[in-house]
Enzyme design. Structure first.
Site, PDB file in Angstrom:
ATOM      1  N   HIS A  10       0.851  -1.189   0.000  1.00 36.36           N
ATOM      2  CA  HIS A  10       0.000   0.000   0.000  1.00 36.36           C
ATOM      3  C   HIS A  10       0.883   1.232   0.000  1.00 36.36           C
ATOM      4  O   HIS A  10       1.957   1.222   0.609  1.00 36.36           O
ATOM      5  CB  HIS A  10      -0.910   0.012   1.241  1.00 36.36           C
TER       6      HIS A  10
ATOM      7  N   GLU B  97      -7.699  -5.641  -0.298  1.00 43.16           N
ATOM      8  CA  GLU B  97      -8.208  -6.429  -1.417  1.00 43.16           C
ATOM      9  C   GLU B  97      -8.117  -7.935  -1.197  1.00 43.16           C
ATOM     10  O   GLU B  97      -8.860  -8.700  -1.808  1.00 43.16           O
ATOM     11  CB  GLU B  97      -7.448  -6.056  -2.707  1.00 43.16           C
TER      12      GLU B  97
HETATM   13  N1  ACO Z   1       4.245  -7.389  -4.712  1.00 47.90           N
HETATM   14  C1  ACO Z   1       5.540  -7.348  -5.010  1.00 47.90           C
HETATM   15  N2  ACO Z   1       6.317  -6.247  -4.864  1.00 47.90           N
HETATM   16  C2  ACO Z   1       5.690  -5.152  -4.388  1.00 47.90           C
HETATM   17  C3  ACO Z   1       4.337  -5.138  -4.065  1.00 47.90           C
HETATM   18  C4  ACO Z   1       3.602  -6.316  -4.231  1.00 47.90           C
HETATM   19  N3  ACO Z   1       2.292  -6.373  -3.941  1.00 47.90           N
HETATM   20  N4  ACO Z   1       3.999  -3.897  -3.615  1.00 47.90           N
HETATM   21  C5  ACO Z   1       5.113  -3.159  -3.666  1.00 47.90           C
HETATM   22  N5  ACO Z   1       6.143  -3.932  -4.141  1.00 47.90           N
HETATM   23  C6  ACO Z   1       7.525  -3.543  -4.331  1.00 47.90           C
HETATM   24  C7  ACO Z   1       7.766  -2.870  -5.680  1.00 47.90           C
HETATM   25  O1  ACO Z   1       7.992  -3.806  -6.703  1.00 47.90           O
HETATM   26  C8  ACO Z   1       8.973  -2.021  -5.370  1.00 47.90           C
HETATM   27  O2  ACO Z   1      10.086  -2.855  -5.378  1.00 47.90           O
HETATM   28  P1  ACO Z   1      11.507  -2.326  -5.947  1.00 47.90           P
HETATM   29  O3  ACO Z   1      11.870  -1.176  -5.040  1.00 47.90           O
HETATM   30  O4  ACO Z   1      12.399  -3.504  -5.834  1.00 47.90           O
HETATM   31  O5  ACO Z   1      11.240  -1.867  -7.361  1.00 47.90           O
HETATM   32  C9  ACO Z   1       8.725  -1.573  -3.928  1.00 47.90           C
HETATM   33  O6  ACO Z   1       7.871  -2.575  -3.357  1.00 47.90           O
HETATM   34  C10 ACO Z   1       8.035  -0.240  -3.840  1.00 47.90           C
HETATM   35  O7  ACO Z   1       6.957  -0.244  -4.761  1.00 47.90           O
HETATM   36  P2  ACO Z   1       6.103   1.056  -5.120  1.00 47.90           P
HETATM   37  O8  ACO Z   1       5.384   0.770  -6.400  1.00 47.90           O
HETATM   38  O9  ACO Z   1       6.943   2.284  -5.033  1.00 47.90           O
HETATM   39  O10 ACO Z   1       5.117   1.087  -3.908  1.00 47.90           O
HETATM   40  P3  ACO Z   1       3.756   1.809  -3.850  1.00 47.90           P
HETATM   41  O11 ACO Z   1       3.646   2.431  -2.552  1.00 47.90           O
HETATM   42  O12 ACO Z   1       3.536   2.676  -5.031  1.00 47.90           O
HETATM   43  O13 ACO Z   1       2.795   0.534  -3.984  1.00 47.90           O
HETATM   44  C11 ACO Z   1       0.801  -0.487  -4.599  1.00 47.90           C
HETATM   45  C12 ACO Z   1       1.453   0.551  -3.709  1.00 47.90           C
HETATM   46  C13 ACO Z   1       0.689   0.074  -6.026  1.00 47.90           C
HETATM   47  C14 ACO Z   1      -0.587  -0.770  -4.047  1.00 47.90           C
HETATM   48  C15 ACO Z   1       1.625  -1.791  -4.613  1.00 47.90           C
HETATM   49  O14 ACO Z   1       1.853  -2.246  -3.296  1.00 47.90           O
HETATM   50  C16 ACO Z   1       1.019  -2.882  -5.462  1.00 47.90           C
HETATM   51  O15 ACO Z   1       1.189  -2.887  -6.676  1.00 47.90           O
HETATM   52  N6  ACO Z   1       0.289  -3.859  -4.811  1.00 47.90           N
HETATM   53  C17 ACO Z   1      -0.348  -4.929  -5.553  1.00 47.90           C
HETATM   54  C18 ACO Z   1      -1.687  -4.483  -6.128  1.00 47.90           C
HETATM   55  C19 ACO Z   1      -2.741  -4.278  -5.033  1.00 47.90           C
HETATM   56  O16 ACO Z   1      -2.913  -5.099  -4.146  1.00 47.90           O
HETATM   57  N7  ACO Z   1      -3.466  -3.146  -5.163  1.00 47.90           N
HETATM   58  C20 ACO Z   1      -4.529  -2.776  -4.218  1.00 47.90           C
HETATM   59  C21 ACO Z   1      -4.063  -1.715  -3.297  1.00 47.90           C
HETATM   60  S1  ACO Z   1      -5.312  -1.300  -2.083  1.00 47.90           S
HETATM   61  C22 ACO Z   1      -6.338  -0.271  -2.927  1.00 47.90           C
HETATM   62  O17 ACO Z   1      -5.984   0.442  -3.807  1.00 47.90           O
HETATM   63  C23 ACO Z   1      -7.774  -0.331  -2.588  1.00 47.90           C
END
Ligand code: ACO
Length: 361
Positions: free
Chosen positions: A245, A303
């Site tokens: 998140h 989710e």
């Molecule tokens: N699985 C694997 N790696 C992840 C995940 C995940 N679920 N979430 C974050 N990371 C990793 C990224 O790959 C990144 O790694 P890196 O630094 O090696 O490149 C690091 O964590 C930071 O990622 P960001 O994209 O900067 O984190 P952000 O805060 O933008 O992420 C997000 C938030 C988009 C929700 C992300 O966690 C994600 O894609 N989750 C999966 C999709 C999901 O469950 N979405 C629902 C969110 S809840 C809602 O919106 C209602």
């Protein structure tokens, strides 16, 4: 520069506060746990709308008005119902919303609340070759959604869905709420603003995640080795749906609320074994993510258990984002009204990094 506007404060709101370090969600002065399972969705709509519409009626009257709006939109959209199942169920709902007038009144707002609740079951039934079940104006909102989906609604499932709608009704300046506020800041009407929110919610990084959570659970069940499957996904550069998140660095409090709801349904709806399996996958995912991304605290988000709850309620995974929209639409409307009241256009700057024009002497 932060491409994702991380940590930028772009609005002041009285609607909700997300405490990412503590893992708390406050909605208009109430903690999530005070509301979820205790307040009906109609009551929470009133809580969110209070002060944003003239002459807001009391809880019972507002719930009746939401019921009347369900009947009204059903009649209004009836003539084009035959065309919409050609689209996927999310696009069908969005198209139905686009057909509403673009006003700012309470009646406009209630129609926007009604459409996802009415169209989602209707489109699912039409897609299965069944006749839609018309709404019942006197029924509770969640109860009526389930009745329109399957012809009946058990009190336990209706309560579970009602708790879900309350749990997701608002959540700070998330991507879809921000999109809604940007459009509302132009003084466009509520329908335009809500269409922006719907567009943003659809993506898998936001509200489109719970359908893929079910796909993941099914794929892991078939593979027989959760940790290996999850490690392979990470190695391929994929994200694990239902985890991570932007704001929460601890567990999303909504995940616990929804997990408790699924657990309560367990014995009666045979979700018990599904829940036990999901808990195993959740633990494996947290372990794999801790090793793969040690620099980042990636925890379970709303989710993951949304997927189990909506599956138990009888919704197919392609309709999960519709049900999310059915809950979040109340928050979007309140944010749109709050933004409109500021009278201030949201218009940030971009920094040009492209080539300079050739200056001909
Ligand atoms: N699985 C694997 N790696 C992840 C995940 C995940 N679920 N979430 C974050 N990371 C990793 C990224 O790959 C990144 O790694 P890196 O630094 O090696 O490149 C690091 O964590 C930071 O990622 P960001 O994209 O900067 O984190 P952000 O805060 O933008 O992420 C997000 C938030 C988009 C929700 C992300 O966690 C994600 O894609 N989750 C999966 C999709 C999901 O469950 N979405 C629902 C969110 S809840 C809602 O919106 C209602």
């Amino acid at each position: 520069m932060a491409n994702g506007l991380d940590d930028v404060v772009a609005a002041e709101t009285v609607l909700s506060d997300v405490d990412g370090a503590g893992g708390h969600l406050t909605i208009r002065g109430h903690s999530l746990t005070e509301l979820a399972g205790h307040w009906r969705y109609g009551q929470v709509v009133r809580l969110l709308f209070d002060g944003f519409f003239d002459e807001l009626p009391g809880d019972d009257e507002l719930e009746k008005a939401i019921g009347n709006a369900r009947v009204e939109v059903c009649e209004r959209l009836q003539p084009m119902l035959g065309e919409l199942p050609a689209l996927d169920v999310y696009s069908g709902m969005r198209t139905g919303i686009a057909l509403l007038p673009d006003g700012d009144s309470l009646a406009d707002a209630l129609r926007l609340i009604a459409v996802p609740a009415v169209l989602t079951p209707a489109l699912l039934r039409l897609g299965r070759g069944e006749k839609p079940v018309p709404p019942d104006a006197r029924a509770d909102h969640a109860n009526d959604m389930l009745r329109m989906l399957s012809g009946t609604a058990s009190p336990a499932l209706a309560k579970a869905l009602d708790t879900y709608l309350v749990t997701v009704c608002d959540h700070g300046l998330n991507a879809s709420t921000f999109a809604t506020r940007v459009v509302a800041s132009t003084q466009a009407g509520l329908t335009s603003a809500i269409l922006a929110g719907l567009g943003a919610l659809k993506g898998p990084l936001h509200g489109g995640a719970p359908g893929p959570v079910i796909q993941m659970l099914d794929a892991i069940e078939a593979s027989g080795d959760a940790a290996a499957w999850l490690r392979n996904e990470i190695a391929r550069g994929e994200r694990i749906m239902g985890f991570g998140h932007r704001i929460y660095r601890v567990r999303d409090p909504r995940a616990d609320v929804l997990k408790a709801v699924v657990r309560r349904l367990g014995t009666r709806y045979e979700t018990g074994s599904r829940l036990a399996f999901a808990e195993t996958v959740e633990q494996a995912a947290l372990d794999v993510l801790r090793v793969a991304k040690p620099q980042r605290s990636i925890q379970t988000n709303v989710e993951f258990y949304t997927a189990l709850l909506l599956e138990a309620a009888g919704f197919p995974k392609e309709a999960f984002s519709n049900v999310f929209a059915a809950g979040r639409v109340a928050g979007w409307i309140a944010h749109a009204r709050e933004q409109q009241a500021t009278g201030r256009l949201i218009r940030p700057q971009s920094r040009y990094v492209g080539p300079a024009p050739d200056l001909v002497a």
